[in-house]
Design a protein around this motif. Structure first.
Motif, PDB file in Angstrom:
ATOM      1  N   THR A  80      -0.241  -6.691   5.479  1.00 38.69           N
ATOM      2  CA  THR A  80       0.471  -5.416   5.511  1.00 38.69           C
ATOM      3  C   THR A  80       1.192  -5.169   4.193  1.00 38.69           C
ATOM      4  O   THR A  80       1.150  -4.065   3.644  1.00 38.69           O
ATOM      5  CB  THR A  80       1.470  -5.380   6.688  1.00 38.69           C
ATOM      6  OG1 THR A  80       0.741  -5.573   7.908  1.00 38.69           O
ATOM      7  CG2 THR A  80       2.225  -4.077   6.741  1.00 38.69           C
ATOM      8  N   ALA A  81       1.853  -6.195   3.659  1.00 45.16           N
ATOM      9  CA  ALA A  81       2.573  -6.061   2.391  1.00 45.16           C
ATOM     10  C   ALA A  81       1.618  -5.774   1.228  1.00 45.16           C
ATOM     11  O   ALA A  81       1.984  -5.077   0.280  1.00 45.16           O
ATOM     12  CB  ALA A  81       3.385  -7.320   2.109  1.00 45.16           C
TER      13      ALA A  81
ATOM     14  N   TRP B 226      -0.732 -11.392   9.185  1.00 43.58           N
ATOM     15  CA  TRP B 226      -0.598  -9.949   9.376  1.00 43.58           C
ATOM     16  C   TRP B 226       0.455  -9.375   8.427  1.00 43.58           C
ATOM     17  O   TRP B 226       0.239  -8.335   7.798  1.00 43.58           O
ATOM     18  CB  TRP B 226      -0.218  -9.641  10.826  1.00 43.58           C
ATOM     19  CG  TRP B 226       0.013  -8.184  11.068  1.00 43.58           C
ATOM     20  CD1 TRP B 226      -0.925  -7.239  11.379  1.00 43.58           C
ATOM     21  CD2 TRP B 226       1.266  -7.492  10.975  1.00 43.58           C
ATOM     22  NE1 TRP B 226      -0.327  -6.010  11.495  1.00 43.58           N
ATOM     23  CE2 TRP B 226       1.014  -6.133  11.250  1.00 43.58           C
ATOM     24  CE3 TRP B 226       2.568  -7.897  10.700  1.00 43.58           C
ATOM     25  CZ2 TRP B 226       2.029  -5.174  11.250  1.00 43.58           C
ATOM     26  CZ3 TRP B 226       3.567  -6.938  10.693  1.00 43.58           C
ATOM     27  CH2 TRP B 226       3.304  -5.595  10.971  1.00 43.58           C
TER      28      TRP B 226
ATOM     29  N   THR C 173      -1.431   1.284   1.033  1.00 40.47           N
ATOM     30  CA  THR C 173      -0.915   2.434   1.782  1.00 40.47           C
ATOM     31  C   THR C 173       0.348   2.101   2.573  1.00 40.47           C
ATOM     32  O   THR C 173       0.921   2.980   3.213  1.00 40.47           O
ATOM     33  CB  THR C 173      -1.993   2.974   2.758  1.00 40.47           C
ATOM     34  OG1 THR C 173      -2.289   1.963   3.724  1.00 40.47           O
ATOM     35  CG2 THR C 173      -3.249   3.377   2.002  1.00 40.47           C
ATOM     36  N   ASN C 174       0.776   0.854   2.516  1.00 37.13           N
ATOM     37  CA  ASN C 174       1.977   0.435   3.247  1.00 37.13           C
ATOM     38  C   ASN C 174       3.214   1.140   2.702  1.00 37.13           C
ATOM     39  O   ASN C 174       3.429   1.189   1.494  1.00 37.13           O
ATOM     40  CB  ASN C 174       2.159  -1.087   3.122  1.00 37.13           C
ATOM     41  CG  ASN C 174       3.501  -1.534   3.660  1.00 37.13           C
ATOM     42  OD1 ASN C 174       3.852  -1.226   4.795  1.00 37.13           O
ATOM     43  ND2 ASN C 174       4.260  -2.230   2.832  1.00 37.13           N
TER      44      ASN C 174
ATOM     45  N   ARG D 281       1.281   0.838  -6.165  1.00 34.89           N
ATOM     46  CA  ARG D 281       1.919   0.436  -4.918  1.00 34.89           C
ATOM     47  C   ARG D 281       2.974   1.443  -4.509  1.00 34.89           C
ATOM     48  O   ARG D 281       3.569   2.109  -5.332  1.00 34.89           O
ATOM     49  CB  ARG D 281       2.547  -0.937  -5.051  1.00 34.89           C
ATOM     50  CG  ARG D 281       3.719  -0.969  -6.036  1.00 34.89           C
ATOM     51  CD  ARG D 281       4.337  -2.354  -6.076  1.00 34.89           C
ATOM     52  NE  ARG D 281       5.325  -2.441  -7.125  1.00 34.89           N
ATOM     53  CZ  ARG D 281       6.618  -2.230  -6.947  1.00 34.89           C
ATOM     54  NH1 ARG D 281       7.079  -1.914  -5.782  1.00 34.89           N
ATOM     55  NH2 ARG D 281       7.449  -2.360  -7.946  1.00 34.89           N
TER      56      ARG D 281
ATOM     57  N   ILE E 235       8.570  -5.096   7.830  1.00 36.30           N
ATOM     58  CA  ILE E 235       7.263  -5.712   8.094  1.00 36.30           C
ATOM     59  C   ILE E 235       7.448  -6.946   8.961  1.00 36.30           C
ATOM     60  O   ILE E 235       6.755  -7.131   9.954  1.00 36.30           O
ATOM     61  CB  ILE E 235       6.544  -6.064   6.773  1.00 36.30           C
ATOM     62  CG1 ILE E 235       6.145  -4.783   6.047  1.00 36.30           C
ATOM     63  CG2 ILE E 235       5.323  -6.947   7.041  1.00 36.30           C
ATOM     64  CD1 ILE E 235       5.605  -5.011   4.653  1.00 36.30           C
TER      65      ILE E 235
ATOM     66  N   ARG F 192       6.295   0.447   4.443  1.00 40.67           N
ATOM     67  CA  ARG F 192       7.417  -0.297   5.024  1.00 40.67           C
ATOM     68  C   ARG F 192       7.982  -1.304   4.037  1.00 40.67           C
ATOM     69  O   ARG F 192       7.253  -1.903   3.264  1.00 40.67           O
ATOM     70  CB  ARG F 192       6.967  -1.018   6.297  1.00 40.67           C
ATOM     71  CG  ARG F 192       6.695  -0.042   7.421  1.00 40.67           C
ATOM     72  CD  ARG F 192       6.399  -0.773   8.680  1.00 40.67           C
ATOM     73  NE  ARG F 192       4.985  -1.127   8.648  1.00 40.67           N
ATOM     74  CZ  ARG F 192       4.370  -1.802   9.588  1.00 40.67           C
ATOM     75  NH1 ARG F 192       5.039  -2.214  10.642  1.00 40.67           N
ATOM     76  NH2 ARG F 192       3.096  -2.071   9.508  1.00 40.67           N
TER      77      ARG F 192
ATOM     78  N   ASP G 251      -1.216  -4.120   1.479  1.00 41.92           N
ATOM     79  CA  ASP G 251      -1.934  -2.870   1.718  1.00 41.92           C
ATOM     80  C   ASP G 251      -1.339  -1.767   0.834  1.00 41.92           C
ATOM     81  O   ASP G 251      -0.152  -1.451   0.949  1.00 41.92           O
ATOM     82  CB  ASP G 251      -1.810  -2.486   3.193  1.00 41.92           C
ATOM     83  CG  ASP G 251      -2.537  -1.209   3.550  1.00 41.92           C
ATOM     84  OD1 ASP G 251      -3.005  -0.486   2.639  1.00 41.92           O
ATOM     85  OD2 ASP G 251      -2.641  -0.931   4.759  1.00 41.92           O
TER      86      ASP G 251
END
Length: 190
Positions: free
Chosen positions: A126-127, A122, A131-132, A27, A139, A134, A129
């Motif tokens: 996103t969290a 969403w 590749t995230n 991560r 987020i 942020r 992912d």
């Protein structure tokens, strides 16, 4: 070891958590996102602990924001294990930190319970992912809904910090009350 019964929260039947975890431990920022149904730790944490245990092994410690949650339990029994719970004023309300029995840290975005479904799903995706890049509050602030319904993290209490890292905002307000009334933070161009 004897543990005082008044400090143990009984384990209610855990509900299935609304949780999205990254497919691997590689991560950048977060391991996933969690959307609790309420701010009651005794009701919400057992299901989360069981789900995290399936993926990461025994969970021995949770760290949560002091002002966000409605109760202050110190220990929680989940199956045969006792999970210690630490409450921190300096921990971002949008973050939960779990520590496993092998000292692996699992960082989760906490989506406020009243967040609209589309925005919550969403944010969790996103969290989770890999590749995230942020952080948790960013987020939530970027959730794809209107500004008042975004339930973005960042409250008046978080905006005022003393030089030692503690909040100087008055006690008594629930930090989530400010999520819906504070406009999203914008970055001033340099």
């Amino acid at each position: 070891m004897f543990v005082s019964p008044r400090r143990l929260a009984p384990a209610p039947a855990p509900s299935a958590p609304r949780l999205a975890l990254a497919p691997t431990r590689d991560r950048a920022v977060l391991d996933g996102g969690w959307w609790p149904r309420s701010w009651d730790p005794a009701a919400e944490l057992p299901g989360l602990v069981l789900a995290l245990s399936e993926r990461h092994g025994r969970i021995r410690h949770l760290m949560l924001n002091l002002r966000t949650w409605e109760g202050r339990i110190r220990r929680l029994t989940v199956g045969p294990d006792v999970v210690r719970i630490g409450w921190f004023d300096t921990l971002d309300p949008a973050l939960l930190v779990a520590t496993t029995g092998r000292d692996i840290q699992v960082d989760l975005l906490v989506v406020p319970p009243g967040t609209p479904r589309v925005a919550a799903e969403w944010a969790m995706a996103t969290a989770a992912d890999p590749t995230n890049l942020r952080r948790a509050p960013d987020i939530l602030a970027g959730a794809p809904v209107g500004p008042r319904a975004a339930a973005a993290t960042g409250s008046a209490a978080d905006a005022v910090w003393d030089n030692e890292g503690g909040s100087t905002a008055p006690i008594g307000r629930h930090p989530v009350d400010d999520f819906l009334t504070t406009p999203p933070r914008t970055r001033v161009p340099s």
